[in-house]
Design an enzyme around this catalytic site. Structure first.
Site, PDB file in Angstrom:
ATOM      1  N   LYS A 286       0.771  -1.312   0.262  1.00  0.00           N
ATOM      2  CA  LYS A 286       0.250   0.091   0.425  1.00  0.00           C
ATOM      3  C   LYS A 286       0.615   0.540  -0.122  1.00  0.00           C
ATOM      4  O   LYS A 286       0.114   2.227  -0.594  1.00  0.00           O
ATOM      5  CB  LYS A 286      -1.159   0.213   0.851  1.00  0.00           C
ATOM      6  CG  LYS A 286      -1.948  -1.247   0.649  1.00  0.00           C
ATOM      7  CD  LYS A 286      -2.846  -0.753   2.124  1.00  0.00           C
ATOM      8  CE  LYS A 286      -4.093  -1.838   2.330  1.00  0.00           C
ATOM      9  NZ  LYS A 286      -4.811  -2.162   3.104  1.00  0.00           N
ATOM     10  N   ASP A 322     -10.342   2.039   1.826  1.00  0.00           N
ATOM     11  CA  ASP A 322     -10.691   1.590   3.494  1.00  0.00           C
ATOM     12  C   ASP A 322     -10.993   3.072   4.397  1.00  0.00           C
ATOM     13  O   ASP A 322     -12.672   2.279   5.674  1.00  0.00           O
ATOM     14  CB  ASP A 322      -9.463   1.189   4.137  1.00  0.00           C
ATOM     15  CG  ASP A 322      -8.976  -0.048   3.500  1.00  0.00           C
ATOM     16  OD1 ASP A 322      -9.983  -1.012   2.604  1.00  0.00           O
ATOM     17  OD2 ASP A 322      -7.766   0.261   3.664  1.00  0.00           O
TER      18      ASP A 322
HETATM   19  P1  NAP Z   1      -0.975  -4.706   9.268  1.00  0.00           P
HETATM   20  O1  NAP Z   1      -0.596  -3.738   8.839  1.00  0.00           O
HETATM   21  O2  NAP Z   1      -0.175  -6.388   9.017  1.00  0.00           O
HETATM   22  O3  NAP Z   1      -1.241  -4.569  10.492  1.00  0.00           O
HETATM   23  C1  NAP Z   1      -1.147  -5.371  11.736  1.00  0.00           C
HETATM   24  C2  NAP Z   1      -1.456  -4.668  13.366  1.00  0.00           C
HETATM   25  O4  NAP Z   1      -2.080  -6.200  13.338  1.00  0.00           O
HETATM   26  C3  NAP Z   1      -0.161  -4.434  13.170  1.00  0.00           C
HETATM   27  O5  NAP Z   1      -0.135  -3.665  14.237  1.00  0.00           O
HETATM   28  C4  NAP Z   1       0.482  -6.086  13.843  1.00  0.00           C
HETATM   29  O6  NAP Z   1       1.211  -5.839  15.206  1.00  0.00           O
HETATM   30  C5  NAP Z   1      -0.590  -6.411  14.712  1.00  0.00           C
HETATM   31  N1  NAP Z   1      -1.028  -7.825  15.234  1.00  0.00           N
HETATM   32  C6  NAP Z   1      -1.131  -8.949  14.466  1.00  0.00           C
HETATM   33  N2  NAP Z   1      -0.844  -9.900  14.672  1.00  0.00           N
HETATM   34  C7  NAP Z   1      -1.307 -10.007  16.347  1.00  0.00           C
HETATM   35  C8  NAP Z   1      -1.693 -10.195  17.095  1.00  0.00           C
HETATM   36  N3  NAP Z   1      -1.077 -11.677  17.824  1.00  0.00           N
HETATM   37  N4  NAP Z   1      -1.309  -9.775  18.672  1.00  0.00           N
HETATM   38  C9  NAP Z   1      -1.607  -8.098  18.207  1.00  0.00           C
HETATM   39  N5  NAP Z   1      -1.339  -7.313  17.892  1.00  0.00           N
HETATM   40  C10 NAP Z   1      -1.136  -7.769  16.200  1.00  0.00           C
HETATM   41  O7  NAP Z   1      -2.682  -5.729   8.689  1.00  0.00           O
HETATM   42  P2  NAP Z   1      -3.492  -4.377   8.360  1.00  0.00           P
HETATM   43  O8  NAP Z   1      -3.458  -4.307   6.274  1.00  0.00           O
HETATM   44  O9  NAP Z   1      -3.210  -3.410   9.193  1.00  0.00           O
HETATM   45  O10 NAP Z   1      -4.782  -5.504   8.938  1.00  0.00           O
HETATM   46  C11 NAP Z   1      -5.218  -5.869   9.493  1.00  0.00           C
HETATM   47  C12 NAP Z   1      -6.798  -6.696   9.760  1.00  0.00           C
HETATM   48  O11 NAP Z   1      -7.120  -6.068   9.015  1.00  0.00           O
HETATM   49  C13 NAP Z   1      -6.298  -7.556   8.766  1.00  0.00           C
HETATM   50  O12 NAP Z   1      -7.204  -8.795   9.144  1.00  0.00           O
HETATM   51  C14 NAP Z   1      -7.074  -7.770   7.553  1.00  0.00           C
HETATM   52  O13 NAP Z   1      -7.557  -8.472   6.822  1.00  0.00           O
HETATM   53  C15 NAP Z   1      -7.974  -6.976   7.750  1.00  0.00           C
HETATM   54  N6  NAP Z   1      -8.504  -6.173   7.043  1.00  0.00           N
HETATM   55  C16 NAP Z   1      -9.967  -5.837   6.331  1.00  0.00           C
HETATM   56  C17 NAP Z   1     -10.574  -5.215   5.570  1.00  0.00           C
HETATM   57  C18 NAP Z   1     -12.071  -5.138   5.185  1.00  0.00           C
HETATM   58  O14 NAP Z   1     -12.923  -4.854   4.498  1.00  0.00           O
HETATM   59  N7  NAP Z   1     -12.555  -5.441   5.660  1.00  0.00           N
HETATM   60  C19 NAP Z   1      -9.577  -4.149   4.993  1.00  0.00           C
HETATM   61  C20 NAP Z   1      -8.265  -4.231   5.546  1.00  0.00           C
HETATM   62  C21 NAP Z   1      -7.992  -4.711   5.976  1.00  0.00           C
HETATM   63  P3  NAP Z   1       3.075  -5.501  14.856  1.00  0.00           P
HETATM   64  O15 NAP Z   1       3.344  -4.039  13.791  1.00  0.00           O
HETATM   65  O16 NAP Z   1       3.380  -5.489  16.051  1.00  0.00           O
HETATM   66  O17 NAP Z   1       3.024  -6.768  14.158  1.00  0.00           O
END
Ligand code: NAP
Length: 492
Positions: A286, A322
């Site tokens: 992104k 988003d």
């Molecule tokens: P990302 O950039 O990888 O960020 C993930 C975040 O979650 C980071 O802060 C990470 O911490 C944290 N995390 C990961 N594993 C964890 C755990 N076991 N315990 C606590 N914190 C944890 O991912 P993202 O793009 O933000 O996406 C996050 C979620 O949102 C995903 O499941 C994605 O599929 C969903 N999403 C959904 C939509 C929708 O349209 N519904 C849109 C976008 C995203 P660290 O930095 O320490 O690793």
């Protein structure tokens, strides 16, 4: 040349293989029986009542099969299959194919080469050496390490077409998916698929119904516009299902394919040769997409992240759907302006959520396992932050899970103990499964819930609007998402 869809059958008994071939027949032009998987191999029944032309294979371990007996017996079995009426026998270029070609007419022999580790250095030389055999069909299947490997397959097929040779070439693995979908366009004489609803028989192989219905492989042509979901990994992505359903419902000659790029440059090389008109961008690209874009929407600029790319007069425009995708389901229920929200996570999605909530005037506290990232994100949007260990002490109206915790296949996990669900609203961004453990527990504690599926749909509908200039037809993408959820749940 018309490309034939070949469904591979791998079953443990003759009877099951016959039944699977019957199930495959309505979808397949040709069927491949992988006889090395059959423990009670009885060639007669396999071929006697076949409904489609049939390829018979008996692959050794090193070629991705199960056969570990003597080579002479293997060749004898292949020969017997030819005598019993197999339309083709497939023998490996690394085996004693010359012996087989002494007894089986060349027009019924497929000579194949598989490489499960990488794309061979000199594909053209390999094909030329295989071509000297005189076999009717030459097949090369090799693992793609990057998207650019698909371009090498395209180049090989172009050369083969010019020489009039019948060649099936494909790149294996998730990075090789473009070659399985676009192979017909590039001149591959066959593309391999799995049984509808069954397990893939090869790495990166798609079920035949998905190839035909979702990727419209029988209709694809040089004028079909390409769109992509770009990211790494992409195994969980449901974007192709919903966007392809929308393109089909509009009658737009376009398909969206998964591009699991090894790097952002890998995507750019692919795009230079096979231009895409737009892309849904996900992790980890992104920010790269943000840097690439010549123009940006306000949301993309403010979040520093682009989840949607589109070509406008040859220049990339970047958007972040988003932000609006998150707000829409919330606004349908409540006015967000006065909410006190806790946002779990500090990644890309959390950034869009915090920006969205702050833009509406909501109070936000960011809680992440990495306290430094929580502080940085909060600082960028004049929000607060707190340690994860303090989660139970925070008071909130709205809790947003912007971490992947609870996402399939680890759907039994939840980011917060049920006893700490003391606020009014819980919004989980995770959209696979449809109802996460967090949402179930929140509903059980009397909270109102919003599922990630609603946000996923809202942001995807906006992507469609941006790409096509008009909103997608109502209900089509929603129905495709429900079907995709059901298919994921049914997978053994
Ligand atoms: P990302 O950039 O990888 O960020 C993930 C975040 O979650 C980071 O802060 C990470 O911490 C944290 N995390 C990961 N594993 C964890 C755990 N076991 N315990 C606590 N914190 C944890 O991912 P993202 O793009 O933000 O996406 C996050 C979620 O949102 C995903 O499941 C994605 O599929 C969903 N999403 C959904 C939509 C929708 O349209 N519904 C849109 C976008 C995203 P660290 O930095 O320490 O690793």
């Amino acid at each position: 040349m018309t490309t034939q869809i070949c469904i591979s059958i791998r079953e443990p008994t003759t009877q099951k293989a016959v039944a699977a071939a019957e199930r495959a027949a309505p979808w397949a032009d040709i069927i491949e029986i992988c006889a090395d998987f059959i423990q009670d191999l009885d060639i007669g029944p396999l071929l006697d009542n076949r409904l489609r032309p049939t390829i018979f294979t008996l692959r050794r371990h090193q070629d991705g099969g199960m056969y570990d007996g003597p080579e002479r017996l293997r060749l004898e079995t292949l020969l017997r299959a030819a005598e019993c009426g197999a339309d083709y026998v497939d023998v490996e270029f690394s085996a004693s194919w010359q012996l087989l070609l002494q007894s089986v007419p060349r027009e019924r022999v497929i000579l194949s080469h598989h490489d499960f580790r990488q794309m061979p250095e000199d594909l053209e030389a390999l094909l030329a050496a295989m071509g000297a055999s005189g076999a009717a069909i030459l097949k090369i299947a090799a693992r793609a390490e990057c998207l650019a490997d698909n371009l090498r397959i395209a180049g090989l097929l172009e050369t083969a077409c010019k020489s009039g040779r019948k060649v099936c070439a494909l790149a294996m693995g998730t990075r090789g998916l473009p070659s399985r979908i676009l192979g017909p366009l590039w001149g591959s004489c066959m593309t391999y698929a799995g049984l509808p609803g069954g397990k893939a028989t090869a790495d990166g192989q798609l079920p035949a119904d998905v190839l035909i219905r979702d990727y419209r492989i029988r209709e694809i042509s040089a004028s079909t516009q390409l769109y992509a979901v770009l990211g790494q990994p992409l195994g969980h992505s449901l974007s192709p299902f919903i966007h392809n359903a929308a393109f089909a419902a509009r009658g737009k000659d376009a398909i969206l394919i998964p591009l699991e790029a090894a790097s952002f440059d890998d995507f750019l090389s692919f795009h230079a040769a096979m231009p895409v008109q737009g892309a849904a961008v996900t992790l980890p690209y992104k920010e790269h997409a943000h840097r690439l874009a010549h123009s940006l929407s306000a949301e993309a600029e403010e979040t520093g992240a682009v989840n949607t790319l589109l070509l406008r007069n040859g220049f990339w425009h970047g958007e972040n759907t988003d932000v609006e995708g998150f707000l829409q389901p919330l606004r349908r229920r409540i006015f967000p302006g006065k909410l006190r929200a806790v946002v779990l996570g500090a990644g890309g999605a959390a950034r869009a959520v915090v920006h969205a909530l702050r833009s509406q005037g909501a109070g936000v506290c960011v809680v992440a396992r990495d306290a430094g990232k929580a502080r940085d994100l909060a600082g960028a949007f004049r929000a607060e932050h707190a340690e994860w260990s303090r989660l139970g002490n925070l008071r909130w109206d709205l809790l947003v899970n912007a971490t992947p915790v609870g996402m399939a296949p680890e759907a039994d996990r939840t980011p917060i103990a049920a006893g700490q669900l003391t606020g009014s609203w819980v919004y989980d961004l995770v959209y696979n499964p449809a109802e996460t453990r967090l949402l179930k527990e929140a509903a059980g504690r009397g909270c109102q819930t919003i599922s990630g599926g609603e946000m996923f749909m809202a942001q995807a509908r906006k992507q469609q609007h941006l790409w096509c200039g008009t909103p997608p037809p109502d209900g089509v993408m929603e129905a495709a998402l429900r079907t995709a959820w059901e298919a994921t749940e049914e997978k053994p």
